[in-house]
Design a protein around this motif. Sequence first.
Motif, short mmCIF file in Angstrom:
data_model
loop_
_atom_site.label_atom_id
_atom_site.label_comp_id
_atom_site.label_asym_id
_atom_site.label_seq_id
_atom_site.Cartn_x
_atom_site.Cartn_y
_atom_site.Cartn_z
N LEU A 1 8.94 8.89 8.93
CA LEU A 1 8.92 7.76 7.98
C LEU A 1 9.71 6.57 8.54
O LEU A 1 9.29 5.42 8.42
N GLN A 2 10.85 6.87 9.19
CA GLN A 2 11.66 5.78 9.79
C GLN A 2 10.88 5.05 10.88
O GLN A 2 10.90 3.82 10.95
N ASN A 3 10.19 5.84 11.74
CA ASN A 3 9.41 5.22 12.81
C ASN A 3 8.30 4.35 12.24
O ASN A 3 8.07 3.24 12.72
N LEU A 4 7.62 4.88 11.21
CA LEU A 4 6.53 4.11 10.61
C LEU A 4 7.06 2.84 9.97
O LEU A 4 6.48 1.75 10.12
N ASP A 5 8.20 2.96 9.30
CA ASP A 5 8.82 1.79 8.66
C ASP A 5 9.19 0.73 9.70
O ASP A 5 8.89 -0.45 9.52
N SER A 6 9.80 1.14 10.83
CA SER A 6 10.16 0.10 11.82
C SER A 6 8.91 -0.48 12.46
O SER A 6 8.87 -1.69 12.73
N TRP A 7 7.91 0.35 12.66
CA TRP A 7 6.65 -0.17 13.22
C TRP A 7 6.05 -1.22 12.28
O TRP A 7 5.63 -2.29 12.72
N LEU A 8 6.07 -0.93 10.97
CA LEU A 8 5.52 -1.88 9.99
C LEU A 8 6.33 -3.17 9.93
O LEU A 8 5.80 -4.26 9.76
N ARG A 9 7.66 -3.03 10.06
CA ARG A 9 8.51 -4.22 10.03
C ARG A 9 8.21 -5.12 11.22
O ARG A 9 8.34 -6.34 11.14
N ASN A 10 7.83 -4.49 12.34
CA ASN A 10 7.50 -5.28 13.54
C ASN A 10 6.11 -5.87 13.48
O ASN A 10 5.74 -6.68 14.33
N TRP A 11 5.31 -5.40 12.54
CA TRP A 11 3.94 -5.92 12.42
C TRP A 11 3.99 -7.19 11.57
O TRP A 11 4.05 -7.14 10.35
N THR A 12 3.98 -8.34 12.23
CA THR A 12 4.17 -9.58 11.47
C THR A 12 2.87 -10.36 11.32
O THR A 12 2.84 -11.39 10.67
N GLU A 13 1.78 -9.86 11.92
CA GLU A 13 0.49 -10.53 11.71
C GLU A 13 0.02 -10.32 10.28
O GLU A 13 0.35 -9.31 9.66
N PRO A 14 -0.76 -11.27 9.75
CA PRO A 14 -1.17 -11.17 8.34
C PRO A 14 -2.13 -10.02 8.05
O PRO A 14 -2.20 -9.56 6.93
N GLU A 15 -2.86 -9.58 9.09
CA GLU A 15 -3.81 -8.50 8.86
C GLU A 15 -3.45 -7.29 9.69
O GLU A 15 -3.14 -7.40 10.87
N LEU A 16 -3.52 -6.14 9.05
CA LEU A 16 -3.27 -4.88 9.76
C LEU A 16 -4.56 -4.07 9.76
O LEU A 16 -4.97 -3.55 8.72
N GLN B 1 -1.68 -6.19 -0.69
CA GLN B 1 -1.92 -4.78 -0.40
C GLN B 1 -1.06 -4.31 0.78
O GLN B 1 -0.47 -3.23 0.73
N LEU B 2 -0.96 -5.16 1.80
CA LEU B 2 -0.09 -4.83 2.94
C LEU B 2 1.37 -4.79 2.50
O LEU B 2 2.13 -3.89 2.88
N ALA B 3 1.76 -5.73 1.65
CA ALA B 3 3.14 -5.75 1.14
C ALA B 3 3.43 -4.48 0.34
O ALA B 3 4.51 -3.89 0.46
N ALA B 4 2.46 -4.03 -0.46
CA ALA B 4 2.64 -2.81 -1.27
C ALA B 4 2.82 -1.60 -0.36
O ALA B 4 3.63 -0.71 -0.63
N PHE B 5 2.07 -1.57 0.74
CA PHE B 5 2.18 -0.44 1.66
C PHE B 5 3.54 -0.43 2.36
O PHE B 5 4.21 0.60 2.42
N LYS B 6 3.97 -1.60 2.83
CA LYS B 6 5.28 -1.69 3.50
C LYS B 6 6.40 -1.28 2.53
O LYS B 6 7.35 -0.59 2.90
N CYS B 7 6.27 -1.73 1.30
CA CYS B 7 7.27 -1.45 0.28
C CYS B 7 7.34 0.06 -0.02
O CYS B 7 8.42 0.64 -0.15
N TYR B 8 6.17 0.70 -0.08
CA TYR B 8 6.10 2.15 -0.33
C TYR B 8 6.82 2.90 0.79
O TYR B 8 7.67 3.77 0.53
N VAL B 9 6.51 2.56 2.05
CA VAL B 9 7.13 3.28 3.17
C VAL B 9 8.64 3.02 3.20
O VAL B 9 9.44 3.94 3.42
N ALA B 10 9.05 1.77 2.93
CA ALA B 10 10.49 1.45 2.94
C ALA B 10 11.23 2.24 1.85
O ALA B 10 12.35 2.71 2.07
N THR B 11 10.60 2.40 0.70
CA THR B 11 11.23 3.15 -0.40
C THR B 11 11.32 4.64 -0.04
O THR B 11 12.32 5.30 -0.34
N LEU B 12 10.28 5.15 0.62
CA LEU B 12 10.32 6.55 1.05
C LEU B 12 11.46 6.78 2.04
O LEU B 12 12.18 7.77 1.96
N VAL B 13 11.62 5.84 2.99
CA VAL B 13 12.69 5.98 3.98
C VAL B 13 14.04 6.04 3.26
O VAL B 13 14.91 6.83 3.61
#
Length: 260
Positions: free
Chosen positions: A66-81, A41-53
Amino acid sequence: TNASQPKRADRSKVYMADLESTLHYSLRVEAARAATLSGAQLAAFKCYVATLVKYFPGRPYVQTYLQNLDSWLRNWTEPELPRSALKEAMKNNRDASHPAVLPTNVTWVGCQGSEPHFRGYPCGLWTIFHLLTIQAAQSGPDKELPLEVLSTMRCYVRHFFGCQECAQHFEAMAAESMDRVAGREEAVLWLWSHHNEVNARLAGGDTEDPNFPKLQWPPPDMCPQCHREERGLHAWDQPAVLTFLKAHFSPANIYLDYAE
Ligand code: FAD
């Protein structure tokens, strides 16, 4: 937002208000329902934002958002958000030197229904994904990553779309034929023809807005050259449909009427 406020929409146009309302609802409401995002589910969310960017032709401060959110998500490396962290990261920032804003109001224009329970968000979601398949087809080699947008949509719908029955129907269509799509233009036509399949299935049903009957789209008055007759039967002229879709879902056909 006053849902009953009459708005004059032209069905040959795409409205930025519909697109931004859809993004606001999908990112901040629909995708943020779970207390935490993890795994697929987290992967699907990251993928959606990256595609929007990559492909969403938004206004500059929406692109920045969208760019800020995408970089923030890329920096979020913990398994749970946790939702609280995500909600914080999805706030607007109007004061920065590069404002990052996704309007928080929901205004339907082209997707306005005759009653509040008709149209709106599902209409906007189809529109966004048509737009993304077209932008992808316009921006890179046809045979490269042909499924990029379609698989993003498939994951988004599977993990987040609030209408579960819709998600199951869509997953069944995807499982049957999506993997055979071999080019970006074919991806555009796959989404178009499967949306028409959905339109045919829902025509005359109780989710149909009486003022917006489900049609095989684009109807002849919007695109006469898209329609042909073969031995007395209706047939689509697919190259003409592709040309029509490229024009309809082009940045030049997105209008700012009623956008915040
Ligand atoms: P929509 O069908 O939402 O279309 C939005 C706009 O896209 C139209 O106004 C038109 O401008 C354009 N359009 C129409 N057809 C096409 C096409 N073929 N290609 C490109 N553009 C087109 N509802 C259910 O009741 N049951 C379901 O199983 C179901 N499954 C769904 C699956 C998905 C993935 C989605 C996003 C929605 C689903 N819905 C389902 C909702 C339904 O498809 C409509 O979105 C909703 O009823 C609103 O319809 P609408 O008249 O606004 O037009």
